[in-house]
Design a protein around this motif. Sequence first.
Motif, PDB file in Angstrom:
ATOM      1  N   ARG A   9      40.160  40.156  31.936  1.00  0.00           N
ATOM      2  CA  ARG A   9      40.965  41.126  31.189  1.00  0.00           C
ATOM      3  C   ARG A   9      41.820  41.974  32.117  1.00  0.00           C
ATOM      4  O   ARG A   9      41.281  42.722  32.947  1.00  0.00           O
ATOM      5  CB  ARG A   9      40.052  42.070  30.384  1.00  0.00           C
ATOM      6  N   HIS A  10      43.125  41.828  31.994  1.00  0.00           N
ATOM      7  CA  HIS A  10      44.084  42.663  32.747  1.00  0.00           C
ATOM      8  C   HIS A  10      43.776  42.680  34.238  1.00  0.00           C
ATOM      9  O   HIS A  10      43.828  43.729  34.878  1.00  0.00           O
ATOM     10  CB  HIS A  10      44.102  44.103  32.208  1.00  0.00           C
ATOM     11  N   ASP A  23      47.963  41.379  35.976  1.00  0.00           N
ATOM     12  CA  ASP A  23      47.632  41.413  34.553  1.00  0.00           C
ATOM     13  C   ASP A  23      47.240  40.034  33.997  1.00  0.00           C
ATOM     14  O   ASP A  23      47.793  39.553  33.013  1.00  0.00           O
ATOM     15  CB  ASP A  23      48.833  41.974  33.775  1.00  0.00           C
ATOM     16  N   ILE A  24      46.267  39.440  34.664  1.00  0.00           N
ATOM     17  CA  ILE A  24      45.791  38.113  34.237  1.00  0.00           C
ATOM     18  C   ILE A  24      44.773  38.276  33.104  1.00  0.00           C
ATOM     19  O   ILE A  24      43.830  39.052  33.214  1.00  0.00           O
ATOM     20  CB  ILE A  24      45.088  37.384  35.412  1.00  0.00           C
ATOM     21  N   ASP A  25      45.000  37.527  32.040  1.00  0.00           N
ATOM     22  CA  ASP A  25      44.109  37.534  30.886  1.00  0.00           C
ATOM     23  C   ASP A  25      43.779  36.099  30.513  1.00  0.00           C
ATOM     24  O   ASP A  25      44.692  35.329  30.255  1.00  0.00           O
ATOM     25  CB  ASP A  25      44.863  38.102  29.664  1.00  0.00           C
ATOM     26  N   THR A  58      41.755  44.764  42.097  1.00  0.00           N
ATOM     27  CA  THR A  58      42.306  46.105  42.224  1.00  0.00           C
ATOM     28  C   THR A  58      42.178  46.833  40.886  1.00  0.00           C
ATOM     29  O   THR A  58      41.885  48.022  40.837  1.00  0.00           O
ATOM     30  CB  THR A  58      43.790  46.024  42.651  1.00  0.00           C
ATOM     31  N   SER A  59      42.390  46.109  39.801  1.00  0.00           N
ATOM     32  CA  SER A  59      42.134  46.682  38.472  1.00  0.00           C
ATOM     33  C   SER A  59      41.850  45.557  37.494  1.00  0.00           C
ATOM     34  O   SER A  59      42.032  44.384  37.803  1.00  0.00           O
ATOM     35  CB  SER A  59      43.319  47.533  38.000  1.00  0.00           C
ATOM     36  N   GLY A  60      41.373  45.957  36.330  1.00  0.00           N
ATOM     37  CA  GLY A  60      41.020  44.966  35.318  1.00  0.00           C
ATOM     38  C   GLY A  60      39.549  44.624  35.372  1.00  0.00           C
ATOM     39  O   GLY A  60      38.795  45.213  36.157  1.00  0.00           O
TER      40      GLY A  60
END
Length: 246
Positions: A9-10, A23-25, A58-60
């Motif tokens: 998710r993200h 922003d990989i989903d 880094t995020s998600g």
Amino acid sequence: MDDMILEIRHLSKSFGSHEVLRDIDFTVNKGDVTSIIGSSGSGKSTLLRCINLLETPTSGEILYHGQSVTGPKVNAPEYRSHVGMVFQSFNLFNNMTVLENCVVGQVKVLKKDRETARKNAMQYLEQVGMAPYINAKPRQISGGQKQRVAIARALAMEPEVLLFDEPTSALDPEMVGEVLSVMQDLARAGMTMLVVTHEMAFARDVSSHVVYMNQGIICEEGTPEQIFGDPQRQETKDFLSRFRKN
Ligand SMILES: Nc1ncnc2c1ncn2[C@@H]1O[C@H](COP(=O)(O)OP(=O)(O)O)[C@@H](O)[C@H]1O
Ligand SMILES: [Mg+2]
């Protein structure tokens, strides 16, 4: 959903100021054989390494059966026994025999006794055709054989998903087939697999789902028929036509 194993998710990952994943989903469901294709440098390995907790996003988020695995409390070796990985460069323990390579994780992580672990390892070494080589050291066997041992080692942990990062790219051409054939058998047997590959025939003929990555994003995804037969994005068309010319 019961058959959803992994949810990405993200997911973003930067190295310094270089944003490698953006922003990989996507999700991995039970029984999926997903091929990830894309040019070198598009972030495919980084994505698999994030999923295997070898890199910190880094995020998600990465969820395994709905539970985040990117937090500090996660037992990475235990998680990796469920979400195993096969590397381009095999990553066998060179000081151990073929059999020992397939036993050690079961004893250390799964706390199996050595005899049970040995029997289990033998079963998977037989499956990949490497039972005659159990006493060999990795340096004594070919690249294709090493990769088959690496697959048996991953299978011996009885994972729910196997990640493959270009498992045939380091092999001499004559050895590619024996590894692809083991992977094809696994796919047929219902193993859930996420495979980064340049083998377009494998992506087209064996996978249930194809993801095309370009410059850190998922540019297009769909069934093999959609991606190879009727790609929608210009980037996908360009990538595939570059491949067909080579
Ligand atoms: N540990 C790292 N430190 C800095 N940059 C990295 C690191 N790992 C990968 N990269 C960079 O991230 C980008 C994507 O790499 P990678 O995920 O290996 O792509 P692919 O597997 O699609 O070829 C490349 O530009 C690469 O140089
Ligand atoms: Mg790579």
